[in-house]
Motif scaffolding. Sequence first.
Motif, PDB file in Angstrom:
ATOM      1  N   ALA A   1      50.893 -30.035 -41.961  1.00 36.07           N
ATOM      2  CA  ALA A   1      51.094 -31.476 -41.785  1.00 36.07           C
ATOM      3  C   ALA A   1      51.401 -31.738 -40.319  1.00 36.07           C
ATOM      4  N   ALA A   2      50.936 -32.865 -39.817  1.00 34.60           N
ATOM      5  CA  ALA A   2      51.233 -33.289 -38.448  1.00 34.60           C
ATOM      6  C   ALA A   2      52.058 -34.556 -38.537  1.00 34.60           C
ATOM      7  N   CYS A   3      53.326 -34.485 -38.173  1.00 35.59           N
ATOM      8  CA  CYS A   3      54.217 -35.646 -38.264  1.00 35.59           C
ATOM      9  C   CYS A   3      54.453 -36.221 -36.880  1.00 35.59           C
TER      10      CYS A   3
ATOM     11  N   PHE B   1      53.968 -30.056 -35.916  1.00 37.02           N
ATOM     12  CA  PHE B   1      53.079 -29.442 -36.897  1.00 37.02           C
ATOM     13  C   PHE B   1      53.943 -28.642 -37.863  1.00 37.02           C
ATOM     14  N   ILE B   2      53.794 -28.928 -39.150  1.00 39.02           N
ATOM     15  CA  ILE B   2      54.670 -28.357 -40.166  1.00 39.02           C
ATOM     16  C   ILE B   2      53.844 -27.533 -41.149  1.00 39.02           C
ATOM     17  N   CYS B   3      54.233 -26.279 -41.337  1.00 38.98           N
ATOM     18  CA  CYS B   3      53.563 -25.372 -42.269  1.00 38.98           C
ATOM     19  C   CYS B   3      54.026 -25.686 -43.693  1.00 38.98           C
TER      20      CYS B   3
ATOM     21  N   ILE C   1      60.446 -30.150 -44.094  1.00 45.11           N
ATOM     22  CA  ILE C   1      61.085 -31.323 -43.498  1.00 45.11           C
ATOM     23  C   ILE C   1      60.809 -31.366 -42.004  1.00 45.11           C
ATOM     24  N   CYS C   2      60.445 -32.545 -41.509  1.00 40.72           N
ATOM     25  CA  CYS C   2      60.245 -32.744 -40.072  1.00 40.72           C
ATOM     26  C   CYS C   2      61.600 -32.692 -39.384  1.00 40.72           C
TER      27      CYS C   2
END
Length: 112
Positions: free
Chosen positions: A72-74, A88-90, A98-99
């Motif tokens: 995910a790109a937050c 960038f979240i795996c 969680i961001c």
Amino acid sequence: MASNLLKALIRSQILPSSRRNFSVAAASTQLGIPTDHLVGNHTAKWMQDRSKKSPMELINEVPPIKVAGRTAACEGDTNPALGHPIEFICLDLHEPAICKYCGLRYVQDHHH
């Protein structure tokens, strides 16, 4: 306390002194009121108001965002001026990721 630690580290040669002159005096406003006093009072006043939800309570009300891929790109907001640096979240774990900037939660959307 932090200024005493900085002085001790410089004296012990763990942290070499630089050419810059760091002021270890307590910060204050133009009126001479210590800023730590203002921050402490503001925080205490904010914490006493139980009629409003805290930022963490508000962000926890947002359901986890489902993402098709593994990453995910937050950015915090669709408007770049209101968001935060891209994170960038795996999403390989089973629990929501969680961001670290805004607290939004992301999960991988498994199509079974």
